[in-house]
Design a protein around this motif. Sequence first.
Motif, PDB file in Angstrom:
ATOM      1  N   ILE A  29       0.852  -1.181   0.000  1.00 27.27           N
ATOM      2  CA  ILE A  29       0.000   0.000   0.000  1.00 27.27           C
ATOM      3  C   ILE A  29       0.890   1.233   0.000  1.00 27.27           C
ATOM      4  N   LYS A  30       0.340   2.354  -0.453  1.00 32.08           N
ATOM      5  CA  LYS A  30       1.094   3.604  -0.400  1.00 32.08           C
ATOM      6  C   LYS A  30       0.223   4.659   0.249  1.00 32.08           C
ATOM      7  N   LEU A  31       0.854   5.443   1.115  1.00 27.60           N
ATOM      8  CA  LEU A  31       0.163   6.494   1.845  1.00 27.60           C
ATOM      9  C   LEU A  31       0.842   7.818   1.560  1.00 27.60           C
ATOM     10  N   PHE A  40       4.400   0.569   2.057  1.00 28.53           N
ATOM     11  CA  PHE A  40       4.425  -0.459   3.085  1.00 28.53           C
ATOM     12  C   PHE A  40       4.007  -1.781   2.455  1.00 28.53           C
ATOM     13  N   ALA A  41       4.686  -2.874   2.827  1.00 28.08           N
ATOM     14  CA  ALA A  41       4.405  -4.186   2.252  1.00 28.08           C
ATOM     15  C   ALA A  41       3.961  -5.164   3.331  1.00 28.08           C
ATOM     16  N   TYR A  42       3.091  -6.068   2.941  1.00 31.48           N
ATOM     17  CA  TYR A  42       2.597  -7.106   3.839  1.00 31.48           C
ATOM     18  C   TYR A  42       3.409  -8.377   3.625  1.00 31.48           C
ATOM     19  N   HIS A  43       3.902  -8.942   4.725  1.00 35.68           N
ATOM     20  CA  HIS A  43       4.721 -10.158   4.647  1.00 35.68           C
ATOM     21  C   HIS A  43       4.136 -11.297   5.470  1.00 35.68           C
ATOM     22  N   GLY A  44       2.821 -11.262   5.705  1.00 36.50           N
ATOM     23  CA  GLY A  44       2.149 -12.351   6.399  1.00 36.50           C
ATOM     24  C   GLY A  44       2.133 -12.245   7.921  1.00 36.50           C
ATOM     25  N   ARG A  45       2.652 -11.160   8.468  1.00 40.74           N
ATOM     26  CA  ARG A  45       2.672 -11.008   9.922  1.00 40.74           C
ATOM     27  C   ARG A  45       1.462 -10.213  10.389  1.00 40.74           C
ATOM     28  N   SER A  46       1.157 -10.347  11.682  1.00 37.58           N
ATOM     29  CA  SER A  46       0.095  -9.555  12.288  1.00 37.58           C
ATOM     30  C   SER A  46       0.587  -9.030  13.627  1.00 37.58           C
ATOM     31  N   ARG A  47      -0.112  -8.043  14.152  1.00 37.74           N
ATOM     32  CA  ARG A  47       0.274  -7.399  15.411  1.00 37.74           C
ATOM     33  C   ARG A  47      -0.968  -7.281  16.271  1.00 37.74           C
ATOM     34  N   ARG A  48      -0.846  -7.671  17.523  1.00 37.42           N
ATOM     35  CA  ARG A  48      -1.957  -7.555  18.486  1.00 37.42           C
ATOM     36  C   ARG A  48      -1.934  -6.155  19.083  1.00 37.42           C
ATOM     37  N   ILE A  49      -3.003  -5.396  18.889  1.00 38.60           N
ATOM     38  CA  ILE A  49      -3.152  -4.042  19.430  1.00 38.60           C
ATOM     39  C   ILE A  49      -4.449  -4.038  20.239  1.00 38.60           C
ATOM     40  N   GLY A  50      -4.331  -4.009  21.555  1.00 37.23           N
ATOM     41  CA  GLY A  50      -5.518  -4.086  22.397  1.00 37.23           C
ATOM     42  C   GLY A  50      -6.250  -5.385  22.144  1.00 37.23           C
ATOM     43  N   ALA A  51      -7.527  -5.305  21.822  1.00 32.65           N
ATOM     44  CA  ALA A  51      -8.344  -6.497  21.568  1.00 32.65           C
ATOM     45  C   ALA A  51      -8.320  -6.929  20.103  1.00 32.65           C
ATOM     46  N   GLU A  52      -7.602  -6.176  19.246  1.00 30.59           N
ATOM     47  CA  GLU A  52      -7.582  -6.462  17.803  1.00 30.59           C
ATOM     48  C   GLU A  52      -6.280  -7.112  17.368  1.00 30.59           C
ATOM     49  N   TRP A  59       7.434  -0.799   6.358  1.00 31.07           N
ATOM     50  CA  TRP A  59       7.896   0.233   5.423  1.00 31.07           C
ATOM     51  C   TRP A  59       8.917  -0.363   4.457  1.00 31.07           C
ATOM     52  N   CYS A  60       8.760  -0.032   3.170  1.00 27.17           N
ATOM     53  CA  CYS A  60       9.692  -0.582   2.171  1.00 27.17           C
ATOM     54  C   CYS A  60      10.208   0.476   1.198  1.00 27.17           C
ATOM     55  N   GLY A  61       9.851   1.751   1.383  1.00 25.58           N
ATOM     56  CA  GLY A  61      10.406   2.771   0.514  1.00 25.58           C
ATOM     57  C   GLY A  61       9.519   3.982   0.372  1.00 25.58           C
ATOM     58  N   ARG A  62      10.041   4.953  -0.396  1.00 24.49           N
ATOM     59  CA  ARG A  62       9.349   6.225  -0.614  1.00 24.49           C
ATOM     60  C   ARG A  62       9.483   6.610  -2.082  1.00 24.49           C
ATOM     61  N   THR A  63       8.430   7.182  -2.632  1.00 21.31           N
ATOM     62  CA  THR A  63       8.495   7.769  -3.966  1.00 21.31           C
ATOM     63  C   THR A  63       7.999   9.201  -3.867  1.00 21.31           C
ATOM     64  N   LYS A  64       8.493  10.050  -4.759  1.00 21.89           N
ATOM     65  CA  LYS A  64       8.073  11.452  -4.801  1.00 21.89           C
ATOM     66  C   LYS A  64       6.860  11.606  -5.689  1.00 21.89           C
ATOM     67  N   ILE A  65       6.025  12.593  -5.372  1.00 19.95           N
ATOM     68  CA  ILE A  65       4.880  12.922  -6.209  1.00 19.95           C
ATOM     69  C   ILE A  65       5.396  13.647  -7.445  1.00 19.95           C
ATOM     70  N   ALA A  66       4.995  13.194  -8.622  1.00 20.63           N
ATOM     71  CA  ALA A  66       5.437  13.832  -9.872  1.00 20.63           C
ATOM     72  C   ALA A  66       4.854  15.229  -9.985  1.00 20.63           C
ATOM     73  N   GLU A  67       5.651  16.144 -10.450  1.00 23.16           N
ATOM     74  CA  GLU A  67       5.194  17.529 -10.601  1.00 23.16           C
ATOM     75  C   GLU A  67       4.810  17.819 -12.019  1.00 23.16           C
TER      76      GLU A  67
END
Length: 67
Positions: A29-31, A40-52, A59-67
């Motif tokens: 995904i890109k934000l 950011f890339a998904y590699h099959g892991r999960s994280r427990r945050i509270g009850a979820e 994070w796997c990198g950054r790209t610039k917005i084209a002008e």
Amino acid sequence: MSTRIYLSGGPGYLSLAPVVDVEHLAEEIKLAFGAGYEHFAYHGRSRRIGAETLPEYTWCGRTKIAE
């Protein structure tokens, strides 16, 4: 419908919230941040945050917005 995910890693300047809502899950995904996109890339892991258990995207990198 959106899905909550957990973001991990990235450079020190990155001040995104660690839990975000995304419209669609994908392997990568890109934000928008500043004058670019943080990727950011998904590699099959999960994280427990509270009850979820959220898919963890690393994070796997950054790209610039084209002008």
